[in-house]
Design a protein around this motif. Structure first.
Motif, mmCIF file in Angstrom:
data_model
loop_
_atom_site.group_PDB
_atom_site.id
_atom_site.type_symbol
_atom_site.label_atom_id
_atom_site.label_comp_id
_atom_site.label_asym_id
_atom_site.label_seq_id
_atom_site.Cartn_x
_atom_site.Cartn_y
_atom_site.Cartn_z
ATOM 1 N N PHE A 228 -10.396 -6.870 -12.710
ATOM 2 C CA PHE A 228 -11.166 -6.992 -13.889
ATOM 3 C C PHE A 228 -11.436 -8.402 -14.390
ATOM 4 O O PHE A 228 -11.027 -9.365 -14.114
ATOM 5 C CB PHE A 228 -10.439 -6.352 -15.050
ATOM 6 C CG PHE A 228 -9.879 -5.038 -14.989
ATOM 7 C CD1 PHE A 228 -10.670 -4.096 -15.174
ATOM 8 C CD2 PHE A 228 -8.469 -4.809 -14.573
ATOM 9 C CE1 PHE A 228 -10.143 -2.599 -14.832
ATOM 10 C CE2 PHE A 228 -8.242 -3.783 -13.986
ATOM 11 C CZ PHE A 228 -9.069 -2.448 -14.442
ATOM 12 N N GLN A 229 -12.904 -8.473 -14.792
ATOM 13 C CA GLN A 229 -13.451 -10.132 -15.182
ATOM 14 C C GLN A 229 -14.007 -9.711 -16.489
ATOM 15 O O GLN A 229 -14.958 -8.943 -16.735
ATOM 16 C CB GLN A 229 -14.272 -10.715 -14.060
ATOM 17 C CG GLN A 229 -13.473 -11.168 -12.828
ATOM 18 C CD GLN A 229 -14.548 -11.955 -11.935
ATOM 19 O OE1 GLN A 229 -15.525 -12.222 -12.304
ATOM 20 N NE2 GLN A 229 -13.821 -12.201 -10.833
ATOM 21 N N SER A 230 -14.033 -10.859 -17.223
ATOM 22 C CA SER A 230 -14.622 -10.827 -18.740
ATOM 23 C C SER A 230 -15.989 -11.420 -18.292
ATOM 24 O O SER A 230 -16.380 -11.739 -17.201
ATOM 25 C CB SER A 230 -13.919 -11.543 -19.569
ATOM 26 O OG SER A 230 -13.868 -13.032 -19.210
ATOM 27 N N MET A 231 -16.889 -11.190 -19.513
ATOM 28 C CA MET A 231 -18.079 -11.981 -19.449
ATOM 29 C C MET A 231 -18.105 -13.410 -19.224
ATOM 30 O O MET A 231 -17.078 -14.165 -20.128
ATOM 31 C CB MET A 231 -18.965 -11.760 -20.616
ATOM 32 C CG MET A 231 -19.507 -10.064 -20.673
ATOM 33 S SD MET A 231 -20.537 -9.665 -19.126
ATOM 34 C CE MET A 231 -21.882 -10.499 -19.553
ATOM 35 N N GLU A 232 -18.784 -14.333 -18.774
ATOM 36 C CA GLU A 232 -18.726 -15.731 -18.592
ATOM 37 C C GLU A 232 -18.856 -16.168 -19.962
ATOM 38 O O GLU A 232 -19.940 -16.060 -21.002
ATOM 39 C CB GLU A 232 -19.985 -16.171 -17.586
ATOM 40 C CG GLU A 232 -19.496 -17.901 -17.488
ATOM 41 C CD GLU A 232 -20.643 -18.376 -16.381
ATOM 42 O OE1 GLU A 232 -21.615 -18.801 -16.818
ATOM 43 O OE2 GLU A 232 -20.247 -18.051 -15.200
ATOM 44 N N TYR A 233 -18.282 -17.333 -20.452
ATOM 45 C CA TYR A 233 -18.383 -17.968 -21.783
ATOM 46 C C TYR A 233 -18.111 -19.406 -21.529
ATOM 47 O O TYR A 233 -17.563 -19.792 -20.570
ATOM 48 C CB TYR A 233 -17.397 -17.321 -22.873
ATOM 49 C CG TYR A 233 -16.054 -17.690 -22.507
ATOM 50 C CD1 TYR A 233 -15.482 -18.818 -23.128
ATOM 51 C CD2 TYR A 233 -15.186 -17.021 -21.542
ATOM 52 C CE1 TYR A 233 -13.913 -19.115 -23.181
ATOM 53 C CE2 TYR A 233 -13.962 -17.280 -21.487
ATOM 54 C CZ TYR A 233 -13.404 -18.309 -22.338
ATOM 55 O OH TYR A 233 -12.117 -18.612 -22.064
#
Length: 275
Positions: A228-233
């Motif tokens: 799983f990966q989050s949105m880039e920030y």
């Protein structure tokens, strides 16, 4: 002298001697004056006087400082001070340059800690260790535990210049029976970002003193053999990136030990080039 002669005692003083009465009186007066105690008035030297004055002055000065300390507001703790940048001037150097391509940096959490809603004031310190022939060993692995009442906090250090595009990544291997304990029910994991000025104090971290949530970063349904990966920030250089992991479903369970050398398990912060 014949044995029959009478014994005549000698006179203690000469009966014909005549003493001068004036001389005798003067002698008695001098004797009386010698026997009388001499009474002197107390005398303080200048050294003693100035010593006492300076002591009183310094005592008053100390009381004045103590009064200022009581009335002054509390000074901010050094743990909340900003970390000085070691990359001063590099942003000017890279301005108007062709974007550089660097491989992403994968960072291990500098802190993993839990709080328990059912025990709000409890502080959980992960100090597991084992004894060996050459002493006590404190391993680098840290426990990640999520239940309906237990929440886990992660904190990363984003210290590299020009690597300010971040993604939070979770990797769950397929061999869950050896490394990860997952519940049979659906496990929905929420990841919240926490705004903290500095490093979390694990000595005081509890449910009653947990940091405030900021933004919802991701919501994942955790399954074996998944990534799983989050949105880039944006993660500024020289900043702490802190996250709260919570479990939504009743009966959910996520339990494993994350190790720095096992790259296929756990939470990692990926920093991509921003130049």
């Amino acid at each position: 002298m014949s044995p029959t002669s009478a014994y005549v005692p000698l006179l203690h003083s000469d009966p014909d001697a005549h003493y001068d009465d004036g001389v005798f009186e003067n002698d008695m007066q001098s004797k009386e004056s010698f026997e009388q105690p001499i009474i002197t008035k107390p005398h303080f030297s200048r050294v003693v006087y100035w010593t006492c004055a300076l002591s009183l002055l310094f005592s008053g000065f100390n009381l004045l400082i103590l009064g200022f300390k009581i009335t002054m507001p509390n000074v901010q703790s050094s743990s909340h001070l900003e970390y000085a940048s070691s990359y001063i001037g590099l942003d000017t150097l890279y301005k108007n340059r062709t974007p550089s391509q660097f491989a992403p940096i994968t960072s291990f959490p500098i802190l993993i800690a839990q709080v328990n809603q059912s025990d709000p004031r409890a502080v959980y310190l992960d100090t597991h260790r084992w004894s060996s022939t050459f002493g006590t060993v404190y391993p680098e692995d840290r426990r990640v535990l999520l239940t309906p009442t237990v929440t886990t906090y992660l904190q990363f250090w984003a210290g590299d210049f020009g690597m300010e595009r971040c993604v939070l990544k979770l990797m769950v291997p397929s061999a869950v029976e050896d490394d990860v304990a997952l519940s049979n029910v659906v496990t929905t994991l929420q990841v919240w970002q926490i705004k903290t000025p500095g490093k979390l104090d694990v000595q005081k971290l509890s449910w009653a003193h947990r940091p405030q949530r900021s933004d919802l970063v991701a919501s994942w349904v955790v399954r074996p053999n998944s990534t799983f990966q989050s949105m880039e920030y944006r993660c500024p250089s020289g900043s702490f990136q802190t996250f709260e992991l919570s479990c939504l479903d009743s009966g959910c369970l996520v339990d494993f030990h994350q190790k720095p050398k096992q790259k296929d398990l756990g939470f990692w912060l990926l920093q991509h080039s921003s130049l």
